[in-house]
Design an enzyme around this catalytic site. Structure first.
Site, mmCIF file in Angstrom:
data_model
loop_
_atom_site.group_PDB
_atom_site.id
_atom_site.type_symbol
_atom_site.label_atom_id
_atom_site.label_comp_id
_atom_site.label_asym_id
_atom_site.label_seq_id
_atom_site.Cartn_x
_atom_site.Cartn_y
_atom_site.Cartn_z
ATOM 1 C CE LYS A 10 -3.472 -2.690 2.312
ATOM 2 N NZ LYS A 10 -4.720 -2.698 3.064
ATOM 3 C CG HIS A 94 -6.708 -3.206 -2.966
ATOM 4 N ND1 HIS A 94 -7.266 -2.451 -1.958
ATOM 5 C CD2 HIS A 94 -6.046 -4.220 -2.357
ATOM 6 C CE1 HIS A 94 -6.940 -2.977 -0.791
ATOM 7 N NE2 HIS A 94 -6.199 -4.058 -1.008
ATOM 8 C CD GLU A 164 -7.306 -8.243 -0.759
ATOM 9 O OE1 GLU A 164 -6.418 -8.563 0.028
ATOM 10 O OE2 GLU A 164 -7.379 -7.108 -1.277
ATOM 11 N N GLY A 170 -7.489 -4.854 6.708
ATOM 12 C CA GLY A 170 -6.888 -3.680 7.347
ATOM 13 C C GLY A 170 -7.111 -3.583 8.842
ATOM 14 C CB SER A 212 -6.937 -9.656 8.896
ATOM 15 O OG SER A 212 -7.450 -8.357 8.974
HETATM 16 C C1 PEP Z 1 -5.192 -5.739 1.585
HETATM 17 O O1 PEP Z 1 -5.671 -4.622 1.782
HETATM 18 O O2 PEP Z 1 -4.971 -6.132 0.443
HETATM 19 C C2 PEP Z 1 -4.887 -6.581 2.733
HETATM 20 C C3 PEP Z 1 -4.879 -7.854 2.547
HETATM 21 O O3 PEP Z 1 -4.619 -5.930 3.921
HETATM 22 P P1 PEP Z 1 -4.410 -6.565 5.376
HETATM 23 O O4 PEP Z 1 -3.620 -7.828 5.221
HETATM 24 O O5 PEP Z 1 -3.681 -5.525 6.135
HETATM 25 O O6 PEP Z 1 -5.792 -6.821 5.901
#
Ligand code: PEP
Length: 250
Positions: A10, A94, A164, A170, A212
């Protein structure tokens, strides 16, 4: 087929020195891992780091791209620019890009442009909530159908779908997803792909999980969830945690 682990940094870290250090630490531990395919999706200004890392097995990805070839598009980055940096994978759609304007139709244009430039697409899909009536399923179906409009069967080998769920992504995640929730969506995605193309295409599609992912739950998404790999946000910036995730992703 080897598992695919994708790091999504990110808008982190804030300096090239930190970026180089994190990547070099990841690279050191990845040296001994033979079976996993590793892609690190860097912020655009850090794409140059690819040339600095000794471990040539690490692939570089970008977190987005623009669909026009060149010209008056202030602030955008083209597929050709990415290719000159050795980018092999491009994250498209995303949820953080969708939340600032990327519609399914824009996602589709980005996918078509990426495929034309012979890079691999990581198409991110996922609902913001799981309603009891199952509307999230039609939402996901639409993301896939509209995102893949005009993508040929022969191009599907260059597509990875990353499921996702927004509610699990996040630091503000409501909760972690269960591997069984991933199983449900994985089967659903296969059915959609099978209807759009054929069963062979559906069976060979790589469907990865993101949201996560951490050293404690990574293995369960692979083993119980049947994921072809993982997309990792926060923990991909912590070489120790990320290495632990990579080592269970077999
Ligand atoms: C993402 O936003 O692609 C992601 C997987 O974030 P996180 O692992 O921090 O939840």
């Amino acid at each position: 087929m080897s598992k695919l682990v994708v790091a999504n940094w990110k808008m982190n870290p804030q300096s090239k020195k930190e970026a180089e250090t994190i990547l070099s630490n990841i690279s050191k531990t990845f040296k001994n891992i033979k079976t996993t395919e590793l892609v690190v999706c860097l912020p655009f200004p850090f794409l140059y780091i690819k040339d600095k890392i000794k471990n040539k097995k690490i692939k570089i990805g970008s977190q987005d791209v623009f669909y026009e070839k060149e010209g008056s598009y202030t602030g955008e980055v083209s597929t050709s620019m990415l290719k000159t940096f050795g980018v092999e994978y491009v994250i498209v759609g995303h949820s953080e890009r969708r939340s600032i304007g990327d519609t399914n139709s824009i996602v589709n244009k980005k996918i078509i442009a990426t495929l034309k430039s012979k890079m691999q697409v990581i198409l991110c899909i996922g609902e913001s909530e799981r309603d009891v009536n199952g509307f999230y399923l039609s939402f996901i179906k639409k993301q896939i159908e509209e995102g893949l409009a005009d993508v040929l069967k022969s191009q599907m080998k260059s597509i990875v779908v990353a499921y996702e769920p927004i509610w699990a992504i996040g630091s503000s995640a409501k909760r972690e997803a269960e591997p069984s929730e991933f199983v449900e969506i994985r089967i659903f995605i296969k059915k959609i792909i099978s209807d759009l193309y054929d069963i062979k295409t559906a069976n060979s599609l790589r469907i990865i999980y993101g949201g996560s992912v951490n050293p404690l739950n990574a293995e369960s998404f692979i083993k119980e969830g049947g994921a072809s790999g993982l997309l990792v946000g926060r923990d991909s910036l912590n070489p120790k945690k990320f290495s632990a995730i990579i080592s269970v992703s077999k």
